[in-house]
Design a protein around this motif. Structure first.
Motif, PDB file in Angstrom:
ATOM      1  N   ALA A   1       0.837  -1.206   0.000  1.00  0.00           N
ATOM      2  CA  ALA A   1       0.000   0.000   0.000  1.00  0.00           C
ATOM      3  C   ALA A   1       0.872   1.257   0.000  1.00  0.00           C
ATOM      4  CB  ALA A   1      -0.933   0.000   1.202  1.00  0.00           C
ATOM      5  N   ALA A   2       1.933   1.255   0.797  1.00  0.00           N
ATOM      6  CA  ALA A   2       2.841   2.397   0.836  1.00  0.00           C
ATOM      7  C   ALA A   2       3.577   2.540  -0.499  1.00  0.00           C
ATOM      8  CB  ALA A   2       3.833   2.239   1.979  1.00  0.00           C
ATOM      9  N   TYR A   3       3.905   1.420  -1.116  1.00  0.00           N
ATOM     10  CA  TYR A   3       4.568   1.433  -2.421  1.00  0.00           C
ATOM     11  C   TYR A   3       3.664   2.083  -3.471  1.00  0.00           C
ATOM     12  CZ  TYR A   3       6.515  -0.298  -6.802  1.00  0.00           C
ATOM     13  OH  TYR A   3       7.019  -0.387  -8.079  1.00  0.00           O
ATOM     14  N   LYS A   4       2.386   1.735  -3.450  1.00  0.00           N
ATOM     15  CA  LYS A   4       1.440   2.335  -4.397  1.00  0.00           C
ATOM     16  C   LYS A   4       1.325   3.839  -4.179  1.00  0.00           C
ATOM     17  CE  LYS A   4      -1.393  -1.734  -5.212  1.00  0.00           C
ATOM     18  NZ  LYS A   4      -2.712  -2.357  -5.084  1.00  0.00           N
ATOM     19  N   LYS A   5       1.350   4.284  -2.921  1.00  0.00           N
ATOM     20  CA  LYS A   5       1.313   5.718  -2.619  1.00  0.00           C
ATOM     21  C   LYS A   5       2.549   6.408  -3.174  1.00  0.00           C
ATOM     22  CE  LYS A   5      -1.370   6.384   1.526  1.00  0.00           C
ATOM     23  NZ  LYS A   5      -1.374   6.743   2.934  1.00  0.00           N
ATOM     24  N   LEU A   6       3.701   5.776  -3.016  1.00  0.00           N
ATOM     25  CA  LEU A   6       4.946   6.342  -3.534  1.00  0.00           C
ATOM     26  C   LEU A   6       4.875   6.492  -5.046  1.00  0.00           C
ATOM     27  CD1 LEU A   6       7.901   7.238  -3.142  1.00  0.00           C
ATOM     28  CD2 LEU A   6       8.526   4.840  -3.392  1.00  0.00           C
ATOM     29  N   LEU A   7       4.373   5.490  -5.733  1.00  0.00           N
ATOM     30  CA  LEU A   7       4.244   5.576  -7.196  1.00  0.00           C
ATOM     31  C   LEU A   7       3.305   6.707  -7.589  1.00  0.00           C
ATOM     32  CD1 LEU A   7       4.015   1.843  -8.331  1.00  0.00           C
ATOM     33  CD2 LEU A   7       5.983   3.383  -8.433  1.00  0.00           C
TER      34      LEU A   7
END
Length: 64
Positions: free
Chosen positions: A23-29
């Motif tokens: 979920a945090a990775y998707k936010k970063l993208l």
């Protein structure tokens, strides 16, 4: 249009984030894409740094 570039060290962190916290990775993208499209508006409160606030080693870090 702008381009967001990650250092090798940052990419290692991104890869770890992708595996451990999707979920945090998707936010970063999402934030990276937003910065590339319109870096002066969007999520948060982006602002242009004055020359005295810029740090050549860490240009994205603002010292207060």
């Amino acid at each position: 249009m702008y381009e967001v570039k990650f250092t090798d060290n940052a990419l290692d962190g991104v890869n770890k984030l992708m595996k451990s916290e999707p979920a945090a990775y998707k936010k970063l993208l999402k934030l990276s894409q937003e910065l590339e499209e319109h870096p002066t508006t969007g999520t948060g409160k982006p602002e242009v740094l004055t020359p005295s606030e810029r740090n050549p080693t860490f240009p994205h870090v603002k010292f207060i």
